[in-house]
Every structure is written in structure tokens, then in C-alpha cells.
Design a protein around this motif. Structure first.
Motif, PDB file in Angstrom:
ATOM      1  N   LEU A  62       0.824  -1.212   0.000  1.00 40.75           N
ATOM      2  CA  LEU A  62       0.000   0.000   0.000  1.00 40.75           C
ATOM      3  C   LEU A  62       0.858   1.262   0.000  1.00 40.75           C
ATOM      4  O   LEU A  62       0.780   2.088  -0.909  1.00 40.75           O
ATOM      5  N   ALA A  63       1.684   1.401   1.040  1.00 38.35           N
ATOM      6  CA  ALA A  63       2.414   2.665   1.204  1.00 38.35           C
ATOM      7  C   ALA A  63       3.587   2.770   0.241  1.00 38.35           C
ATOM      8  O   ALA A  63       3.832   3.829  -0.341  1.00 38.35           O
ATOM      9  N   GLY A  64       4.308   1.674   0.061  1.00 33.44           N
ATOM     10  CA  GLY A  64       5.527   1.721  -0.737  1.00 33.44           C
ATOM     11  C   GLY A  64       5.286   1.710  -2.230  1.00 33.44           C
ATOM     12  O   GLY A  64       6.015   2.345  -2.989  1.00 33.44           O
ATOM     13  N   TYR A  65       4.266   0.986  -2.666  1.00 36.69           N
ATOM     14  CA  TYR A  65       4.044   0.859  -4.113  1.00 36.69           C
ATOM     15  C   TYR A  65       2.886   1.719  -4.609  1.00 36.69           C
ATOM     16  O   TYR A  65       2.907   2.186  -5.738  1.00 36.69           O
ATOM     17  N   THR A  66       1.844   1.855  -3.789  1.00 36.01           N
ATOM     18  CA  THR A  66       0.628   2.517  -4.276  1.00 36.01           C
ATOM     19  C   THR A  66       0.449   3.909  -3.694  1.00 36.01           C
ATOM     20  O   THR A  66      -0.364   4.680  -4.193  1.00 36.01           O
ATOM     21  N   GLY A  67       1.187   4.206  -2.615  1.00 39.28           N
ATOM     22  CA  GLY A  67       1.072   5.522  -2.009  1.00 39.28           C
ATOM     23  C   GLY A  67      -0.150   5.671  -1.123  1.00 39.28           C
ATOM     24  O   GLY A  67      -0.621   6.785  -0.895  1.00 39.28           O
ATOM     25  N   LEU A  68      -0.662   4.549  -0.611  1.00 38.58           N
ATOM     26  CA  LEU A  68      -1.831   4.597   0.277  1.00 38.58           C
ATOM     27  C   LEU A  68      -1.370   4.413   1.717  1.00 38.58           C
ATOM     28  O   LEU A  68      -0.566   3.517   2.006  1.00 38.58           O
ATOM     29  N   CYS A 188      -0.514  -4.426 -13.755  1.00 32.22           N
ATOM     30  CA  CYS A 188      -1.053  -3.958 -12.471  1.00 32.22           C
ATOM     31  C   CYS A 188       0.035  -3.292 -11.631  1.00 32.22           C
ATOM     32  O   CYS A 188      -0.205  -2.271 -10.979  1.00 32.22           O
ATOM     33  N   GLY A 189       1.240  -3.858 -11.640  1.00 30.63           N
ATOM     34  CA  GLY A 189       2.349  -3.284 -10.882  1.00 30.63           C
ATOM     35  C   GLY A 189       2.702  -1.894 -11.379  1.00 30.63           C
ATOM     36  O   GLY A 189       2.980  -0.987 -10.586  1.00 30.63           O
ATOM     37  N   LEU A 190       2.672  -1.735 -12.695  1.00 31.83           N
ATOM     38  CA  LEU A 190       2.935  -0.404 -13.263  1.00 31.83           C
ATOM     39  C   LEU A 190       1.841   0.574 -12.849  1.00 31.83           C
ATOM     40  O   LEU A 190       2.119   1.725 -12.507  1.00 31.83           O
ATOM     41  N   TYR A 191       0.586   0.120 -12.874  1.00 35.19           N
ATOM     42  CA  TYR A 191      -0.518   1.017 -12.502  1.00 35.19           C
ATOM     43  C   TYR A 191      -0.354   1.490 -11.050  1.00 35.19           C
ATOM     44  O   TYR A 191      -0.545   2.671 -10.747  1.00 35.19           O
ATOM     45  N   LEU A 192      -0.034   0.530 -10.161  1.00 34.36           N
ATOM     46  CA  LEU A 192       0.077   0.895  -8.743  1.00 34.36           C
ATOM     47  C   LEU A 192       1.196   1.917  -8.548  1.00 34.36           C
ATOM     48  O   LEU A 192       1.040   2.906  -7.830  1.00 34.36           O
ATOM     49  N   ARG A 193       2.322   1.686  -9.215  1.00 33.84           N
ATOM     50  CA  ARG A 193       3.439   2.622  -9.068  1.00 33.84           C
ATOM     51  C   ARG A 193       3.101   3.965  -9.724  1.00 33.84           C
ATOM     52  O   ARG A 193       3.517   5.023  -9.231  1.00 33.84           O
ATOM     53  N   ALA A 194       2.367   3.918 -10.811  1.00 36.71           N
ATOM     54  CA  ALA A 194       1.950   5.165 -11.463  1.00 36.71           C
ATOM     55  C   ALA A 194       1.051   5.969 -10.531  1.00 36.71           C
ATOM     56  O   ALA A 194       1.180   7.198 -10.423  1.00 36.71           O
ATOM     57  N   PHE A 215      -8.251  -2.559  -5.309  1.00 34.06           N
ATOM     58  CA  PHE A 215      -7.655  -3.886  -5.497  1.00 34.06           C
ATOM     59  C   PHE A 215      -6.481  -4.083  -4.536  1.00 34.06           C
ATOM     60  O   PHE A 215      -6.404  -5.089  -3.821  1.00 34.06           O
ATOM     61  N   ALA A 216      -5.562  -3.102  -4.508  1.00 30.31           N
ATOM     62  CA  ALA A 216      -4.375  -3.217  -3.644  1.00 30.31           C
ATOM     63  C   ALA A 216      -4.786  -3.283  -2.182  1.00 30.31           C
ATOM     64  O   ALA A 216      -4.238  -4.077  -1.402  1.00 30.31           O
ATOM     65  N   PHE A 217      -5.772  -2.475  -1.809  1.00 28.23           N
ATOM     66  CA  PHE A 217      -6.197  -2.457  -0.407  1.00 28.23           C
ATOM     67  C   PHE A 217      -6.859  -3.780  -0.019  1.00 28.23           C
ATOM     68  O   PHE A 217      -6.651  -4.299   1.085  1.00 28.23           O
ATOM     69  N   THR A 218      -7.634  -4.337  -0.944  1.00 29.59           N
ATOM     70  CA  THR A 218      -8.310  -5.615  -0.676  1.00 29.59           C
ATOM     71  C   THR A 218      -7.282  -6.732  -0.504  1.00 29.59           C
ATOM     72  O   THR A 218      -7.352  -7.527   0.451  1.00 29.59           O
ATOM     73  N   ILE A 219      -6.325  -6.798  -1.423  1.00 31.51           N
ATOM     74  CA  ILE A 219      -5.288  -7.833  -1.356  1.00 31.51           C
ATOM     75  C   ILE A 219      -4.499  -7.697  -0.048  1.00 31.51           C
ATOM     76  O   ILE A 219      -4.270  -8.678   0.667  1.00 31.51           O
ATOM     77  N   SER A 220      -4.102  -6.472   0.246  1.00 31.91           N
ATOM     78  CA  SER A 220      -3.298  -6.224   1.437  1.00 31.91           C
ATOM     79  C   SER A 220      -4.075  -6.614   2.704  1.00 31.91           C
ATOM     80  O   SER A 220      -3.537  -7.274   3.600  1.00 31.91           O
ATOM     81  N   LEU A 257      12.661   1.327   7.905  1.00 33.04           N
ATOM     82  CA  LEU A 257      14.062   0.954   8.106  1.00 33.04           C
ATOM     83  C   LEU A 257      14.549   0.035   6.990  1.00 33.04           C
ATOM     84  O   LEU A 257      15.660   0.189   6.485  1.00 33.04           O
ATOM     85  N   GLY A 258      13.729  -0.919   6.612  1.00 34.07           N
ATOM     86  CA  GLY A 258      14.153  -1.888   5.592  1.00 34.07           C
ATOM     87  C   GLY A 258      14.215  -1.272   4.211  1.00 34.07           C
ATOM     88  O   GLY A 258      15.147  -1.528   3.445  1.00 34.07           O
ATOM     89  N   GLY A 259      13.227  -0.469   3.879  1.00 35.13           N
ATOM     90  CA  GLY A 259      13.205   0.159   2.552  1.00 35.13           C
ATOM     91  C   GLY A 259      11.824   0.111   1.947  1.00 35.13           C
ATOM     92  O   GLY A 259      11.372  -0.939   1.486  1.00 35.13           O
ATOM     93  N   MET A 260      11.168   1.270   1.973  1.00 34.16           N
ATOM     94  CA  MET A 260       9.812   1.355   1.432  1.00 34.16           C
ATOM     95  C   MET A 260       9.852   1.227  -0.095  1.00 34.16           C
ATOM     96  O   MET A 260      10.759   1.772  -0.734  1.00 34.16           O
ATOM     97  N   GLY A 261       8.909   0.495  -0.631  1.00 33.55           N
ATOM     98  CA  GLY A 261       8.876   0.349  -2.097  1.00 33.55           C
ATOM     99  C   GLY A 261       9.926  -0.612  -2.625  1.00 33.55           C
ATOM    100  O   GLY A 261      10.215  -0.600  -3.815  1.00 33.55           O
ATOM    101  N   THR A 262      10.494  -1.411  -1.738  1.00 34.49           N
ATOM    102  CA  THR A 262      11.409  -2.470  -2.185  1.00 34.49           C
ATOM    103  C   THR A 262      10.829  -3.806  -1.750  1.00 34.49           C
ATOM    104  O   THR A 262      10.140  -3.900  -0.729  1.00 34.49           O
ATOM    105  N   LEU A 263      11.129  -4.839  -2.511  1.00 36.36           N
ATOM    106  CA  LEU A 263      10.570  -6.154  -2.212  1.00 36.36           C
ATOM    107  C   LEU A 263      11.206  -6.749  -0.954  1.00 36.36           C
ATOM    108  O   LEU A 263      10.548  -7.369  -0.130  1.00 36.36           O
ATOM    109  N   LEU A 264      12.497  -6.509  -0.805  1.00 31.24           N
ATOM    110  CA  LEU A 264      13.273  -7.127   0.265  1.00 31.24           C
ATOM    111  C   LEU A 264      13.170  -6.353   1.580  1.00 31.24           C
ATOM    112  O   LEU A 264      13.295  -6.939   2.663  1.00 31.24           O
TER     113      LEU A 264
END
Lengths: 335, 240
Positions: A62-68, A188-194, A215-220, A257-264
Motif C-alpha cells: 500500500l504505502a511503498g508501491y501505491t502511495g496509500l 497492475c504493478g505499473l498502474y500501482l506505481r503510477a 484492489f491493492a487495499f483488498t489484497i493487502s 528501516l528496511g526500505g519502502m517500495g522495495t521487495l526485500l
């Protein structure tokens, strides 16, 4: 003509296969520890860290990829835990049905909240999720006849050995990360980042922003519920403390701390924060001010988090063009 | 020439300020129309209503005969009316190619179509070398070209361009103007908002001039620019 390059602040690749590979290697490295003599206590610490990693990964979506900005990851985890607990207590429903039911109920609640709030701009999602998390927690706390309040509901254990939970959470986090990597590699990943980059621009160029935010909020929400339901059968007692707002704060600090918007990043952050907090117990109440200070320092000086900063250093060293090439190839290859 | 866009009595108020006051005009298939007017005349507000970013208080907007007045911006974009902003709206943390693919996928292209189209546009606009660069690394002019390219991932019925030539290098301006001229010759319709009169005169056979939220003049560009009311709106009542 050569492209102008700024190598100073090159962000980490959000859908990097390298990050997924490192995450899976970390999980694989954790796997043999119980057989190598890791104490039961420390197995519990790793299990809790992996539970937090699930919540952090979902909050990062939500926060890292979609900005929610949601304030309810712990609230949804508590809801998922109570669904399986109530089904077991009052209907004798097996955890094998109760756990997915917890995820589904949370996804449905997330869908409803999303539809109601995500058409609006501004801080409405944060306010609504804050209210939801607190309402759910207060209901659980005060409905003593049903939930036994702070005492909590007992639920059956899934396994007789702690190491089985250990492996279960390793598999759960691994599957979650693989699924998220797959999802983000799709359009979908591009849309969320957009949407995170420029929601108005995305709308004006045809992206169904409300649909994808919901969609992102429901999945999360659904996967937070799943994490909570799994955790419930590990701790075998479901109480309102699972949904405390402080847990959400902890999850957020792990992502930062780990890194927002990163997978790891969320996995690294969860292990780092939870394991190190065990060592900080000796500091007594002072441990409660250590992490907020670290979060403030990171927010000020290292906004990309540990993984983001390391990726930036790696990208600068490895050669920007190579990093660019592999990055886009990955997006295209997986879409 | 059949009507592609019909705007009737479009009105928008912000509190007591009437930003757009009963604006009406039509745009034909394949027309390239200059949208003129001093700052604050309502040009961008009209474009915002046409592209679904603002809801009109009154009036009707139709695209190819269908009323798009209450539609969301994304539906209007997918229906074929796409918008380029005065202040560039790209995705800075995504690469150039990702910016373009996002637009292409949203408009219904598959991966192969979107990739081919993106490369074609980048080559046409002479920014192919920046394909893998982050959008934030581009100069202001290149970012404008990128946003412009995003609008054409799938040929729209009409493109609404808000100040595309502002603050960009003359070479890029020429590239952009050549692209607009070439595609218009092939039938692409445009509304072009610009304060750059030489470019408007060069590109637009027809112009609509707004002042204080109303249409002041509508006709052949050279005639509109000779209208005393238009000159007065731009230069003030006491010009010599």
C-alpha cells in the motif's frame, strides 16, 4: 546521443529479481537453524519476525508501491485471528477452514472500506483505517461474553513442534514475496506505481485508479488477515493486543528501516527490528525510545531505507546503464 | 466535416468566481484548433472539464456524439480524449519506457503492441536514447516530450495539449511541432492551448479565444488575432 545520468539517487528496482532471490536465500538460510540447534526461544523470535514481515510486506504494497497510507495492518491481522478463533470456539470449525476464512473476511472488509474511502483524495483512508482498527479492538475488548475480552480466546495449535510453525512461516513469507513479485511485474504493478507517482496524471492517461487502489487495499487486507490467523494458531490465544495500534507503528517502522517500495526491505526490517529488540530488552523501558529515534534518523537521512540505500550504492558501482537495462528487462520479462 | 467534440453552455464556478461562463464550441474530425486567451481566461478549466478532472456545474460535453460530461477522467481517456498538462505530469520514479508502457496497457494495448509503439514514439520524438532512463533524470523539455508521447500510445480521437511548447528548447519545440503537424495532416484532431503566437499561427488554421470565462472569438486564426476585442483582452484597453 548519450542519456544524461544522475547516479546519486538512483532508486532500488521495485520488482527486482535480485531482491527476490536475496529474500528467498535469507529464508533458505533461516530454514536449517532449528536442526542446527537454534533455541526454542529464538525460534519464537524468528517466527514473530516472519509474522511481522508478512504484515510489513502487505503494508509496503500500500504505502511503498501505491502511495496509500493505512493504519490498520494490525487491525486486519486481529480480525483474521478472531475469525478463525470464533469459528473454532462457537462452531467447531477446523483451523484449515478458519484460517482462509479469516483472510477472506478481511479481504471483504478491505474491499468495503476501499470502495467507501478510496474515491476520495486526502487523508481519509488513514483516518478511516485508524478508526476501524480501534473500533475492532474496542469491540473485541468489551464483548466479553463472546471474545472473553483481554483474557482472549483459546485456539488449537496446528502443530505439536515449534519448528513446524517456523517452517510454516518461512513458506508463507516466501510465497507472499513470490506472489508480490509476480503481481508487480504485471501491468497492475505499473498502474500501482503510477498511482503513487502521480495519481491525476495516471487517471488522465486512462489508468482506472480507484479500481486499482481498491484492489491493492483488498489484497493487502486479506493477506494481513491471513498472517493474523496463522499467528493466532501459533500463539494459541487470540486477544485484542494483536490489533494494538503500536503493532501497526512497529510494522511501519520495519518498512521504513528496511526500505519502502522495495521487495526485500520489509523482510530485512522485520528481522532487524524484532531480533534487535530482543537484545534491547536489557535496556528496559529505554528500548521504546530507541526505535522511534532510529526511524526519525532514517526518515531524515536515509529515506530509501537500508535495502534502498544498498541498492543505490550497488547501482552506482555496477554501472548505471547495466542497472537500467536489467531493470527494464525484468519488468518486461515478467509482464 | 462531422463534429467530433460538441461543447454546449459549459459553466464552472469556484465560490463566487465564475471561471467558465456558458462556453460553447464544436471541433470537427481532424481539426487542429488553437485555444487562446490571457492568463485566467478559463482555458485550463475548460480542458479540465473536458478531460473529466473537473465536474461542470452546467453544460454538456459530447465526444463522437456520446455525452462524456459526468464521466471519470480515466474513462474519458480510454474513450479517446486524452490530456497533456501544462505542468508536466509524468511518473518520475519510473523509467521512460515504464511511463509509456503504463499508458499503453491502460489504453488496452498488449505488451508487444505497447513496446513497439513506445519505441516508435521515442524515435519520432528523438528521445529513444533515454528509453531506460528514469523520468526524473530527464530535462524539463524531455519530460514534456515524454508526457506528450504517453498521450499517443494509442492514437486518441482528440488530444488536449495544454502549453506543450512552454519552457522547452527550440529544437524540441520544433520536433513537437513537426509531430503535431504531421499527425494532424494524417487526421489527428487537437486542441492546442498556447501563448506562443508564432506557433499557433503556424500550426492552427482555427483559433478560439477565451476571455473572462467566455468565448470572445472563434474563427480562422489570423482573423481571430486581428479582432480588436482579442487584442484588447491580451494587451489591455489602453494599448497604442
Amino acid at each position: 546521443m548519450a542519456a544524461r545520468v544522475s547516479s546519486l539517487r538512483r532508486p532500488a528496482a521495485p520488482t527486482s529479481r535480485t531482491q527476490l532471490a536475496i529474500a528467498l536465500l535469507m529464508l533458505a538460510a533461516l530454514a536449517p537453524l532449528p536442526t542446527l540447534g537454534l533455541e526454542i526461544y529464538w525460534q519464537g523470535v524468528v517466527i514473530t519476525s516472519l509474522y511481522y514481515a508478512m504484515l510489513a510486506t502487505n503494508w509496503n504494497l500500500l504505502a511503498g508501491y501505491t502511495g496509500l497510507f493505512s493504519l490498520a495492518p494490525a487491525g486486519f491481522a486481529m480480525l483474521g485471528a478472531y475469525v478463525t478463533a470464533l469459528l473454532w470456539t462457537y462452531a467447531g470449525v477446523s483451523p484449515l477452514i478458519g484460517i482462509p476464512s479469516g483472510a477472506i473476511v478481511c479481504a471483504v472488509v478491505g474491499l468495503i472500506i476501499g470502495i467507501l474511502t478510496l474515491r476520495l483524495s486526502g487523508p481519509y483512508l488513514a483516518l478511516t483505517t485508524l478508526a476501524l482498527a480501534e473500533i475492532l479492538r474496542v469491540i473485541a475488548l468489551n464483548s466479553f461474553d463472546i471474545t472473553r475480552g483481554e483474557i482472549g480466546l483459546e485456539v488449537p495449535a496446528l502443530f505439536s513442534h515449534q519448528s513446524s510453525y517456523y517452517y510454516m512461516f518461512i513458506v508463507a513469507v516466501g510465497c507472499l514475496l513470490i506472489g508480490l513479485h509476480w503481481l508487480l511485474g504485471k501491468p497492475c504493478g505499473l498502474y500501482l506505481r503510477a498511482i503513487r507517482n502521480d495519481e491525476t496524471g495516471a487517471r488522465a492517461r486512462g489508468v482506472r485508479t480507484v479500481f486499482w487502489k481498491v484492489f491493492a487495499f483488498t489484497i493487502s487486507s486479506g493477506f494481513c488477515g491471513l498472517a493474523g490467523a496463522l499467528f493466532a494458531h501459533y500463539v494459541i490465544i487470540v486477544s485484542p493486543s494483536i490489533g494494538h495500534l503500536l503493532v501497526t507503528g512497529l510494522v511501519m517502522s520495519m518498512v521504513v528501516l528496511g526500505g519502502m517500495g522495495t521487495l526485500l526491505g520489509p523482510l530485512v526490517g522485520a528481522l532487524l527490528v524484532n531480533v534487535s529488540s530482543e537484545y534491547l530488552r536489557a535496556a528496559g523501558d529505554y528500548q521504546h525510545i530507541v526505535f522511534p529515534i532510529i526511524v526519525i534518523v532514517f526518515a531524515r537521512f536515509c529515506r530509501e531505507g537500508l535495502v534502498g540505500r544498498i541498492a543505490m550504492m550497488f547501482n552506482a558501482r555496477a554501472g548505471v546503464n547495466a542497472a537500467r537495462g536489467s531493470r527494464t528487462t525484468e519488468v518486461l520479462a515478467s509482464s | 466535416m462531422s463534429d467530433l467534440i460538441v461543447v454546449e453552455d459549459l459553466t464552472k464556478r469556484f465560490g463566487s468566481l465564475v471561471a467558465v461562463d456558458g462556453v460553447s464550441f464544436t471541433i470537427g474530425e481532424g481539426e487542429l484548433v488553437g485555444f487562446l486567451g490571457p492568463n485566467g481566461s478559463g482555458k485550463t478549466t475548460v480542458l479540465n472539464m473536458m478531460s473529466g478532472l473537473l465536474r461542470p456545474d452546467a453544460g454538456r460535453i459530447s465526444l463522437s456524439g456520446a455525452n462524456v460530461g459526468g464521466m471519470t477522467a480515466d474513462r474519458i481517456a480510454r474513450a479517446g480524449m486524452i490530456r497533456m498538462f501544462q505542468l508536466t505530469r509524468i511518473y518520475p520514479e519510473m523509467t521512460v519506457i515504464e511511463n509509456l508502457l503504463t499508458a499503453g496497457f491502460a489504453l488496452g494495448l498488449d505488451k508487444r503492441q505497447a513496446t513497439e509503439r513506445a519505441d516508435e514514439l521515442l524515435a519520432d520524438l528523438k528521445i529513444l536514447a533515454y528509453r531506460e532512463a528514469f523520468a526524473s533524470d530527464l530535462s524539463g523539455g524531455q519530460q514534456k516530450l515524454l508526457e506528450f508521447a504517453c498521450c499517443f500510445m494509442k492514437a486518441p480521437k482528440i488530444a488536449l495539449l495544454d502549453e506543450p511548447f512552454a519552457a522547452i528548447h527550440p529544437t524540441m519545440r520544433q520536433t513537437l511541432a513537426d509531430y503535431v503537424r504531421g499527425t494532424n495532416a494524417a487526421g489527428q484532431a487537437y486542441i492546442l492551448v498556447s501563448h506562443d503566437m508564432p506557433i499557433v499561427i503556424d500550426l492552427c488554421p482555427r483559433a478560439i479565444c477565451l476571455a473572462a470565462g467566455s468565448v470572445l472569438a472563434d474563427g480562422p486564426t489570423d482573423e481571430v488575432l486581428r479582432e480588436p476585442a482579442v487584442i484588447e483582452a491580451y494587451l489591455g484597453p489602453n494599448h497604442s
